[in-house]
Write a protein that holds these residues in place. Structure first.
Motif, PDB file in Angstrom:
ATOM      1  N   ASN A 169       8.830  19.940 -18.746  1.00 58.64           N
ATOM      2  CA  ASN A 169       9.101  19.371 -17.433  1.00 58.64           C
ATOM      3  C   ASN A 169      10.591  19.424 -17.127  1.00 58.64           C
ATOM      4  N   THR A 170      10.925  19.782 -15.897  1.00 58.19           N
ATOM      5  CA  THR A 170      12.300  19.793 -15.425  1.00 58.19           C
ATOM      6  C   THR A 170      12.342  19.114 -14.059  1.00 58.19           C
ATOM      7  N   GLY A 173      10.091  20.865 -11.660  1.00 58.54           N
ATOM      8  CA  GLY A 173       8.715  21.054 -12.085  1.00 58.54           C
ATOM      9  C   GLY A 173       8.622  21.645 -13.477  1.00 58.54           C
ATOM     10  N   GLU A 174       7.427  22.009 -13.878  1.00 62.13           N
ATOM     11  CA  GLU A 174       7.210  22.548 -15.223  1.00 62.13           C
ATOM     12  C   GLU A 174       7.683  24.004 -15.292  1.00 62.13           C
TER      13      GLU A 174
END
Length: 213
Positions: A169-170, A173-174
């Motif tokens: 996760n960032t 988003g992933e």
């Protein structure tokens, strides 16, 4: 006496694009590495690259020229990227630490690379987070242990987990991450083992390229 490292967060301009981040980084005083270094070395490549290559820190030639991966390790990486079938026009290149850390016996003597410690990685992480948020790559390749420490789970080990695709996760988003050796590691192994080490790097980069949607 402990070294004071306030970190880069206060120097990172909110909402800046890549040009703004690069310009602001020149004034960063988040750790002590800025002082002996020639200049900050921020990034190169596609500003909206689908794949990001994250290395450790600038080397001697990068520090002098202000561009990442232009020394011997950089030239080897360029060859490996091409052999892996990666389109360089859609690739972004940067480092976990933006200033060259080195030792030097005396002025004018050769500057010897010194690995950044955890405090340098932590201090510089706001720049890495900000630029990756702007570039928003689909796949991020961490080259070597220092880059892995900046972006991958704490239990990641290059020797054990290299070449494995990770979904993390960032803030965007992933995303897909992969850790592998730094190209300088290929140059450091005995000559008899160098072809195999290089082939391993290319294989890992092919895995990253295949992960692009």
């Amino acid at each position: 006496m402990s070294v004071q490292r306030p970190g880069a967060a206060e120097f990172v301009p909110a909402g800046a694009d890549l040009t703004g981040l690069r310009e602001a980084a020149a004034a960063c005083r988040g750790c002590e590495l800025w002082e002996p270094a020639t200049q900050v070395v921020f990034s190169a490549g596609a500003p909206s690259g689908r794949l990001a290559l994250v290395g450790e820190q600038p080397g001697d030639q990068e520090d002098r020229r202000g561009v990442p991966f232009v020394g011997p390790a950089g030239r080897l990486l360029q060859r490996a990227v091409a052999e892996a079938g990666i389109d360089v026009s859609t690739t972004y290149v940067t480092n976990a630490v933006k200033h060259f850390r080195f030792t030097q016996e005396a002025p004018g003597k050769r500057r010897i690379h010194a690995t950044p410690d955890a405090g340098h990685v932590t201090a510089c992480r706001p720049w890495l987070a900000a630029e990756l948020a702007v570039v928003d790559p689909e796949v991020v390749v961490c080259l070597g242990a220092t880059a892995a420490k900046a972006l991958l789970p704490k239990d990641f080990r290059v020797t054990k987990h290299r070449g494995q695709l990770l979904r993390l996760n960032t803030t965007k988003g992933e995303k897909t991450f992969l850790g592998t050796i730094h190209p300088s590691a290929v140059l450091r192994v005995p000559e008899a083992d160098r072809d195999a080490a290089y082939a391993g790097l290319v294989a890992d980069l092919r895995t990253a390229a295949a992960a692009l949607s």
